[in-house]
Design an enzyme around this catalytic site. Structure first.
Site, PDB file in Angstrom:
ATOM      1  N   CYS A 150     -14.789   2.843  -0.653  1.00  8.33           N
ATOM      2  CA  CYS A 150     -16.047   2.097  -0.714  1.00  8.33           C
ATOM      3  C   CYS A 150     -16.725   2.357  -2.062  1.00  8.33           C
ATOM      4  CB  CYS A 150     -17.039   2.433   0.381  1.00  8.33           C
ATOM      5  SG  CYS A 150     -16.479   1.999   2.026  1.00  8.33           S
TER       6      CYS A 150
ATOM      7  N   ARG B 290     -11.893   0.995  -5.174  1.00  8.27           N
ATOM      8  CA  ARG B 290     -12.276   1.939  -4.122  1.00  8.27           C
ATOM      9  C   ARG B 290     -12.192   1.324  -2.729  1.00  8.27           C
ATOM     10  NH1 ARG B 290     -14.853   6.345  -6.075  1.00  8.27           N
ATOM     11  NH2 ARG B 290     -15.733   6.784  -4.042  1.00  8.27           N
TER      12      ARG B 290
ATOM     13  N   TRP C 281     -14.080  -0.414   2.154  1.00  3.08           N
ATOM     14  CA  TRP C 281     -12.774  -0.045   2.698  1.00  3.08           C
ATOM     15  C   TRP C 281     -13.071   0.385   4.118  1.00  3.08           C
ATOM     16  CZ3 TRP C 281     -10.270   4.210   4.842  1.00  3.08           C
ATOM     17  CH2 TRP C 281      -8.870   4.191   4.819  1.00  3.08           C
TER      18      TRP C 281
ATOM     19  N   ASN D 114     -20.903   4.941   1.799  1.00  5.19           N
ATOM     20  CA  ASN D 114     -19.499   5.305   1.568  1.00  5.19           C
ATOM     21  C   ASN D 114     -19.273   6.607   2.316  1.00  5.19           C
ATOM     22  OD1 ASN D 114     -17.071   6.215   0.429  1.00  5.19           O
ATOM     23  ND2 ASN D 114     -18.050   6.870  -1.464  1.00  5.19           N
ATOM     24  N   GLY D 115     -18.301   6.623   3.240  1.00  4.11           N
ATOM     25  CA  GLY D 115     -18.059   7.844   4.006  1.00  4.11           C
ATOM     26  C   GLY D 115     -18.121   7.555   5.492  1.00  4.11           C
TER      27      GLY D 115
ATOM     28  N   GLU E  25       7.901  10.526  -5.971  1.00  2.00           N
ATOM     29  CA  GLU E  25       6.855   9.731  -6.624  1.00  2.00           C
ATOM     30  C   GLU E  25       7.360   8.317  -6.927  1.00  2.00           C
ATOM     31  OE1 GLU E  25       3.806   9.756  -7.013  1.00  2.00           O
ATOM     32  OE2 GLU E  25       3.318   8.572  -8.770  1.00  2.00           O
TER      33      GLU E  25
ATOM     34  N   LYS F 146       5.546   4.945  -5.431  1.00  5.06           N
ATOM     35  CA  LYS F 146       5.059   3.819  -6.240  1.00  5.06           C
ATOM     36  C   LYS F 146       5.555   2.494  -5.665  1.00  5.06           C
ATOM     37  CE  LYS F 146       2.421   5.247  -8.040  1.00  5.06           C
ATOM     38  NZ  LYS F 146       1.974   6.547  -7.857  1.00  5.06           N
TER      39      LYS F 146
ATOM     40  N   GLU G 229       3.760   1.687  -2.433  1.00  5.56           N
ATOM     41  CA  GLU G 229       2.338   1.386  -2.619  1.00  5.56           C
ATOM     42  C   GLU G 229       2.103  -0.023  -3.128  1.00  5.56           C
ATOM     43  OE1 GLU G 229      -0.163   5.319  -3.861  1.00  5.56           O
ATOM     44  OE2 GLU G 229       1.274   4.620  -5.327  1.00  5.56           O
TER      45      GLU G 229
ATOM     46  N   HIS H  46      22.706  14.320   5.461  1.00  8.32           N
ATOM     47  CA  HIS H  46      22.223  14.740   6.776  1.00  8.32           C
ATOM     48  C   HIS H  46      21.369  13.662   7.434  1.00  8.32           C
ATOM     49  CE1 HIS H  46      23.841  18.682   6.047  1.00  8.32           C
ATOM     50  NE2 HIS H  46      23.204  18.731   4.884  1.00  8.32           N
TER      51      HIS H  46
ATOM     52  N   LYS I 107      -8.326   3.972  -3.958  1.00  7.96           N
ATOM     53  CA  LYS I 107      -7.980   4.947  -4.990  1.00  7.96           C
ATOM     54  C   LYS I 107      -8.460   6.346  -4.626  1.00  7.96           C
ATOM     55  CE  LYS I 107      -7.112   5.657  -9.681  1.00  7.96           C
ATOM     56  NZ  LYS I 107      -5.664   5.782  -9.481  1.00  7.96           N
TER      57      LYS I 107
HETATM   58  C1  G6P Z   1      -5.130   7.897  -2.695  1.00  7.53           C
HETATM   59  C2  G6P Z   1      -4.641   7.116  -3.879  1.00  7.53           C
HETATM   60  C3  G6P Z   1      -3.448   7.827  -4.504  1.00  7.53           C
HETATM   61  C4  G6P Z   1      -3.825   9.261  -4.865  1.00  7.53           C
HETATM   62  C5  G6P Z   1      -4.361  10.015  -3.655  1.00  7.53           C
HETATM   63  C6  G6P Z   1      -4.967  11.352  -4.050  1.00  7.53           C
HETATM   64  O1  G6P Z   1      -4.193   7.826  -1.673  1.00  7.53           O
HETATM   65  O2  G6P Z   1      -4.281   5.803  -3.507  1.00  7.53           O
HETATM   66  O3  G6P Z   1      -3.064   7.143  -5.684  1.00  7.53           O
HETATM   67  O4  G6P Z   1      -2.694   9.913  -5.350  1.00  7.53           O
HETATM   68  O5  G6P Z   1      -5.409   9.261  -3.036  1.00  7.53           O
HETATM   69  O6  G6P Z   1      -6.099  11.128  -4.861  1.00  7.53           O
HETATM   70  P1  G6P Z   1      -6.692  12.202  -5.853  1.00  7.53           P
HETATM   71  O7  G6P Z   1      -7.888  11.539  -6.461  1.00  7.53           O
HETATM   72  O8  G6P Z   1      -7.061  13.385  -5.006  1.00  7.53           O
HETATM   73  O9  G6P Z   1      -5.637  12.534  -6.840  1.00  7.53           O
END
Ligand code: G6P
Length: 613
Positions: free
Chosen positions: A2, A27, A76, A102-103, A486, A490, A493, A509, A608
């Site tokens: 948010c 956000r 969000w 937000n929260g 990672e 990606k 995501e 396995h 994010k």
């Molecule tokens: C969310 C974002 C990710 C990020 C994660 C941790 O899931 O979409 O891209 O890696 O939060 O966020 P931070 O700000 O703690 O690195």
């Protein structure tokens, strides 16, 4: 999670609030809304389910909105589905109070039940709406007093903004927990936002709200206090980021721009941290986490979420290899409930780009409660993490707008590398020459990445071949096991393709059962102790007719023979290779998502910064 924006000044707030919201859309982006106090002193607004663009269209096609005091929100969803009714701002019964939030208000159900008994009528399913009704119920001629009384009744972590035509000369904001808020200071105007890039265009002077604080902003200033009214001082921070950092700068997406920024970001991250003798110098930044304290630790625990967690995992291998201490890893959401065994002899390293992720902050609180020393590795200056940690090493990535983290991942891995080198030197756990050679090697990383960025079109060609895959397996080992994780993250995501990162030795396995000609396998086979083992695992994949794509060092023809396609990368020290090897995988995810027309910068369902548990 948010985004909140507020404006009070001499200009029309609507274009400013909408512009700032656009920069906060990362956000959350399932609905958006704005409210203003118009020239007649009325509180009016508009909101819409969907992206901010829908709200902008609604404002353009409907009644125009204007006023020099405005409050906006991009959502969000947590409580209540994305809909016009659940979009913020939310109001009270009188229509004179607007709230953005937000929260999560954890005790909202009880509060709502009491308010319903007292005759309040609710128009949404959100937890936020109780705030507006509570303020209304406490209002007795003093808006600030009503907000304070309300805050005392709320439980949970939140940032919120309140606007009312009971007091059209002020906006009120409060913060409790991991929900950031910054106040930007202009000339006769003030800006408030969940994050600095949103208002960077208007001012570079800001104050950062901390937990349990409330700020009242007017055209000519701000007054900071705690919830009980005790006035607080706060230094004004001069933001060094330039506006260009929050613009796409000719790139189609922020993510692509941020991928291309990585050579510069690494230079920035390294700058001033390695001396002429190739020794890593972090003592000044580590402050209270002194060499004596670091010499005394007996174990290390690393935590974080998402990409930050994977960067921490590279750190785990580096620390084990160079410092020879036991290192444990756990995602923050498990760490906090998993009875972590940390104590006064432990160093807990919390990784977080934003420094605001709720689970990570809670993990830190638990570690501190157990007397562990806490080191934060963080991108955002002034963030919650940087305030609660005993010391913070900043990653210097600049603002990252794309929801999928890229440049902040490589900068986190780079900082972890520096820290491992520093700690190993302090504890004399690895020969000095070896440490200096690795430190020297870090200086080659920006040029190595530059080469890979030049090969972006080649990656796009491969992306075209596998863009329709339903499932992709990423294999790596040792320091590049996190690279596989990672790379898979990606792809999930932003391209919404099922992908798994696996420790290559484990493939037989289970995941090997998935392989067939429709399941591409992507393996990291760069030089080092696991190269040959990786080759064998990829041969096993090929024997099951899976298309094999590898990341390998220039000239490694033996590796090329197991692959249908090679992403060539320059050779660097094995311990530095994760920074290089991730680049083609970032590009691959980007190009597949772009070819498939996905929303690269704002992938569905993600946010994010996740400030809820
Ligand atoms: C969310 C974002 C990710 C990020 C994660 C941790 O899931 O979409 O891209 O890696 O939060 O966020 P931070 O700000 O703690 O690195």
């Amino acid at each position: 999670m948010c985004g909140i924006v507020g404006y009070i000044g001499k200009r029309d707030s609507v274009p400013i609030v909408l512009d700032a919201l656009a920069r906060l859309e990362y956000r959350g982006y399932d609905s958006a809304g704005i409210a203003v106090i118009d020239a007649q002193g009325n509180l009016v607004g508009s909101k819409s389910e969907g992206r901010l663009g829908r709200l902008v269209e609604r404002l353009r096609d409907g009644e125009p909105l204007a006023g020099s005091v405005g409050l906006g929100h991009t959502r969000w969803a947590t409580h209540g589905k994305p809909s016009d009714a659940n979009a913020h701002p939310l109001g009270d019964c009188s229509g004179r109070i607007a709230v953005v939030h937000n929260g999560i208000i954890e005790n909202y159900a009880t509060l709502r039940a009491h308010l319903l008994e007292r005759g309040h009528v609710f128009t949404s399913e959100t937890d936020t709406e109780v705030i507006a009704h509570l303020i209304e119920s406490h209002y007795n001629g003093d808006l600030l007093a009503a907000v304070r009384a309300t805050l005392r009744e709320l439980r949970g972590a939140y940032a919120l903004g309140v606007m009312s035509n009971y007091d059209p000369e002020h906006l009120i904001f409060a913060r409790n927990g991991a929900s950031p808020l910054v106040v930007g200071i202009g000339e006769g105007e003030m800006f408030v936002a969940s994050d600095t890039p949103a208002i960077l265009k208007y001012t570079k002077r800001e104050i950062i709200l901390q937990e349990g604080e409330l700020v009242v902003v007017g055209r000519d200033g701000w007054k900071l206090s705690d919830y009980d009214g005790k006035e607080l001082e706060r230094d004004v921070v001069q933001i060094a980021w330039d506006m260009g950092a929050a613009e796409k700068g000719g790139f189609k997406h922020f993510m692509l721009k941020e991928i291309f920024e990585q050579p510069r970001v690494i230079k920035e991250t390294l700058s001033g941290r390695i001396d002429d003798l190739n020794q890593v110098t972090l003592a000044a930044e580590l402050g209270d986490v002194t060499p004596e304290r670091l010499r005394a630790i007996g174990k290390i625990a690393i935590t974080g979420c998402g990409t930050a967690y994977y960067a921490g995992m590279v750190g785990m291998y580096l620390l084990r290899s160079l410092v020879h201490l036991p290192v444990e890893m756990e995602v923050a959401s498990e760490f906090r409930y998993g009875d972590p065994v940390v104590d006064g002899n432990a160093l807990t390293i919390a990784m977080s780009q934003s420094g605001e992720t709720a689970d990570t902050i809670e993990a830190v609180r638990i570690a501190k409660g157990a007397h562990s020393t806490v080191l934060g590795i963080c991108n955002a200056l002034g963030s919650h993490l940087s305030r609660v940690a005993d010391a913070t090493l900043f990653t210097r990535g600049g603002p990252e707008i794309g929801v999928a983290a890229t440049k902040t991942y490589v900068s986190q891995v780079t900082v972890m590398t520096l820290f491992a080198l520093y700690l190993a030197a302090l504890r004399q756990s690895t020969p000095v020459d070896r440490l200096r050679a690795i430190a020297d090697g870090t200086k080659l990383l920006p040029a190595a990445i530059d080469l890979l960025l030049n090969a972006s079109d080649d990656v796009r060609r491969v992306a075209k071949q596998i863009r329709k895959a339903q499932s992709v397996l990423f294999l790596g080992r040792y320091v590049n096991f996190p690279t596989a994780l990672e790379g898979a993250l990606k792809l999930k995501e932003i391209a919404y393709i099922h992908a798994e990162g696996y420790a290559a030795g484990e493939m037989k396995h289970g995941p090997i059962a998935l392989l067939d000609p429709a399941v591409p396998v992507i393996g990291i086979v760069t030089d080092g102790r696991v190269r040959e083992k990786m080759l064998s695992n990829l041969m096993e994949s090929r024997a099951r007719e899976a298309p094999v794509i590898i990341v390998a060092n220039y000239g490694d023809e033996e590796a090329a023979q197991v692959a249908d396609h090679v992403f060539w990368v320059p050779k660097v020290d094995e311990l530095l290779s994760p920074v290089v090897n991730i680049i083609p995988l970032q590009l691959l995810a980007y190009h597949i998502a772009d070819l498939e027309g996905k929303d690269v910068d704002q992938p569905r369902n993600l946010a994010k910064t996740v400030t809820v548990e």
